[in-house]
Design an enzyme around this catalytic site. Structure first.
Site, mmCIF file in Angstrom:
data_model
loop_
_atom_site.group_PDB
_atom_site.id
_atom_site.type_symbol
_atom_site.label_atom_id
_atom_site.label_comp_id
_atom_site.label_asym_id
_atom_site.label_seq_id
_atom_site.Cartn_x
_atom_site.Cartn_y
_atom_site.Cartn_z
ATOM 1 N N LYS A 119 0.912 -1.155 -0.104
ATOM 2 C CA LYS A 119 -0.019 -0.064 0.067
ATOM 3 C C LYS A 119 0.815 1.818 -0.050
ATOM 4 O O LYS A 119 0.307 1.912 -0.920
ATOM 5 C CB LYS A 119 -0.764 0.090 0.602
ATOM 6 C CG LYS A 119 -2.354 -1.232 1.354
ATOM 7 C CD LYS A 119 -3.447 -0.506 2.129
ATOM 8 C CE LYS A 119 -4.456 -1.782 1.024
ATOM 9 N NZ LYS A 119 -5.255 -1.887 2.346
ATOM 10 N N LYS A 202 -4.596 -8.370 -6.651
ATOM 11 C CA LYS A 202 -5.717 -8.739 -6.259
ATOM 12 C C LYS A 202 -7.331 -7.714 -6.881
ATOM 13 O O LYS A 202 -7.143 -7.014 -6.922
ATOM 14 C CB LYS A 202 -5.237 -8.214 -4.854
ATOM 15 C CG LYS A 202 -6.987 -8.974 -3.373
ATOM 16 C CD LYS A 202 -5.967 -8.574 -2.641
ATOM 17 C CE LYS A 202 -7.064 -7.644 -1.945
ATOM 18 N NZ LYS A 202 -7.446 -6.943 -0.749
ATOM 19 N N LYS A 205 -11.110 -2.585 -4.076
ATOM 20 C CA LYS A 205 -12.494 -1.405 -3.844
ATOM 21 C C LYS A 205 -11.076 -0.182 -4.522
ATOM 22 O O LYS A 205 -11.870 0.614 -5.179
ATOM 23 C CB LYS A 205 -13.257 -1.156 -2.777
ATOM 24 C CG LYS A 205 -12.825 -1.990 -1.534
ATOM 25 C CD LYS A 205 -13.764 -1.249 -0.436
ATOM 26 C CE LYS A 205 -14.012 -2.475 0.827
ATOM 27 N NZ LYS A 205 -12.690 -2.223 1.825
HETATM 28 N N1 AQP Z 1 -9.696 -9.649 -4.437
HETATM 29 C C1 AQP Z 1 -10.437 -10.674 -2.916
HETATM 30 N N2 AQP Z 1 -10.389 -11.873 -2.788
HETATM 31 C C2 AQP Z 1 -10.772 -12.537 -1.677
HETATM 32 N N3 AQP Z 1 -10.808 -12.122 -0.480
HETATM 33 C C3 AQP Z 1 -10.782 -10.181 -0.746
HETATM 34 N N4 AQP Z 1 -10.488 -9.117 0.393
HETATM 35 C C4 AQP Z 1 -10.663 -8.371 0.576
HETATM 36 N N5 AQP Z 1 -10.432 -8.109 -1.699
HETATM 37 C C5 AQP Z 1 -10.320 -9.671 -2.251
HETATM 38 C C6 AQP Z 1 -11.077 -9.744 1.586
HETATM 39 O O1 AQP Z 1 -12.330 -8.586 2.044
HETATM 40 C C7 AQP Z 1 -11.997 -9.061 3.453
HETATM 41 C C8 AQP Z 1 -12.075 -7.278 3.730
HETATM 42 O O2 AQP Z 1 -11.083 -6.441 3.275
HETATM 43 P P1 AQP Z 1 -10.847 -5.008 3.213
HETATM 44 O O3 AQP Z 1 -12.111 -4.381 3.196
HETATM 45 O O4 AQP Z 1 -10.751 -4.568 5.367
HETATM 46 O O5 AQP Z 1 -9.284 -4.754 3.268
HETATM 47 P P2 AQP Z 1 -8.775 -5.111 1.701
HETATM 48 O O6 AQP Z 1 -8.349 -6.558 2.261
HETATM 49 O O7 AQP Z 1 -7.464 -4.250 1.912
HETATM 50 O O8 AQP Z 1 -9.416 -5.221 0.643
HETATM 51 P P3 AQP Z 1 -9.996 -4.275 -0.780
HETATM 52 O O9 AQP Z 1 -11.053 -4.423 -0.977
HETATM 53 O O10 AQP Z 1 -8.528 -4.412 -1.357
HETATM 54 O O11 AQP Z 1 -9.645 -2.713 0.151
HETATM 55 P P4 AQP Z 1 -9.146 -1.379 0.051
HETATM 56 O O12 AQP Z 1 -9.062 -0.946 -1.536
HETATM 57 O O13 AQP Z 1 -9.688 -0.652 0.951
HETATM 58 O O14 AQP Z 1 -7.468 -1.895 0.588
HETATM 59 C C9 AQP Z 1 -10.598 -9.785 4.230
HETATM 60 O O15 AQP Z 1 -10.926 -10.713 5.228
HETATM 61 C C10 AQP Z 1 -9.838 -9.320 2.861
HETATM 62 O O16 AQP Z 1 -9.144 -10.594 2.756
#
Ligand code: AQP
Length: 340
Positions: A119, A202, A205
């Protein structure tokens, strides 16, 4: 208290950082719903304190994101009568325990966290201290409930290992068996849903391209367009699973299909092996629309009554504090805080 006495308890959270993707749904929320029921107490959280670590979020947007995430949880099948559902900042013991864990975790451990490196990129000096300390707060989120199981996507595996290290070091330093050594639950066909534009990244969002992800609020047309335009190679689907090695985009679509259909990649390949993507993608799009559309409709309905969402969150926070207050008090006693 010995480890064997811990109540089987599930905790997991999602950041209200804006929107919910198919990755969040298949990797996390769908699994949360599966674990709800007789075997476990289930506790699910909108981790708003985490959401402000990465970038500035306008306060009104954070409020809206948190309510929308709550609506997403409920629309996907989390039942506030069966699970404790709340936002993190209403339960101050998370942040209080995180401070103790900041003093247990070692700098070297934190510096190894790949999510911070990913990040922060080349810009680490300008990131917030909160983004760096995030995994210690995540450990506190889990351990303030003595949670025994944590369903997450594959990307969170390293943070859960850190949570185990923090629990073990606390127990060792203070000569107690107070915190459980939590089990990660990383299961199912879609533990790592990949970007639709790049099968090595991955689905997220915060990706700049909306075409890289399916949002839980996308309508049928948007879902169909995104799947039709998803990057793939020119070969048809293989007739054996091994044929997906070195084909990350094809593997991703097969995994998504399997997870949406509650099936397995093997079963998808045995049914669709040999098909061109021009035939497979429309079937996948129909399946995705059939699964996601009812949820997005229910989310809009719930979002029309924000006061009811706030009531659910406040009630969940009250239930959560019944669990967290005694665990924080005992932690303070163990650490030696006068008046705990
Ligand atoms: N692509 C993915 N495949 C499977 N699991 C996923 N998770 C996120 N993306 C995937 C799972 O969702 C949960 C919550 O994630 P989060 O929002 O707390 O943070 P993150 O993992 O950083 O998710 P994002 O979508 O990538 O958010 P941003 O873009 O804000 O950083 C976790 O259990 C994660 O494993």
């Amino acid at each position: 208290m010995s480890e064997t006495q811990f109540t089987p308890r599930v905790f997991s959270g999602i950041q209200p950082s804006g929107g919910l993707t198919l990755g969040n749904y298949l990797g996390a929320i769908k699994r949360f719903v599966d674990m709800q029921g007789a075997e476990f107490e289930t506790i699910y959280c909108m981790v708003d304190l985490h959401a402000i670590t990465a970038k500035f979020i306008d306060p009104a947007t954070l409020v809206r994101n948190t309510r929308e995430l709550c609506a997403g949880f409920i629309a996907a099948g989390i039942d506030p009568q069966q699970s404790i559902l709340f936002n993190q900042s209403q339960v101050p013991e998370h942040a209080q325990l995180a401070w103790i864990f900041n003093c247990v975790a070692r700098m070297g451990w934190m510096q190894r966290m790949t999510q911070f490196k990913d990040k922060a990129g080349k810009n680490a000096q300008n990131e917030s201290l909160g983004l760096f300390a995030y995994p210690a707060l995540m450990a506190a989120d889990i351990l303030i409930y003595h949670a025994t199981h944590v369903p997450v996507g594959e990307d969170q595996r390293q943070h859960l290992e850190l949570t185990r290290d923090i629990a073990a070091k606390f127990n060792h330093d203070y000569g107690v068996e107070f915190f459980p050594i939590t089990e990660p639950v990383i299961e199912g066909a879609a533990t790592r849903v990949m970007s639709l534009r790049d099968g090595t990244k991955k689905m997220s969002k915060s990706d700049a391209s909306d075409m890289s992800r399916i949002n839980m609020t996308d309508d049928a047309d948007a879902i169909a367009t995104k799947i039709r335009k998803a990057r793939t190679d020119p070969e048809p689907l293989p007739s054996e699973l091994d044929g997906l090695d070195d084909r990350p985009e094809a593997r991703n679509l097969v995994n998504i299909f399997a997870a949406l259909a509650d099936s397995s990649p093997e079963a998808v390949i045995s049914e669709h092996g040999g098909q061109q993507f021009s035939a497979f993608k429309p079937v996948l799009a129909d399946l995705a629309v059939a699964k996601l559309s009812p949820m997005s409709g229910e989310m809009s309905r719930l979002m029309a009554d924000p006061a009811e969402i706030d009531r659910i969150l406040a009630h969940g926070a009250e239930q959560a504090r019944e669990l967290t207050a005694p665990i924080l008090k005992r932690t303070y006693e163990i650490v030696g805080m006068v008046g705990a």
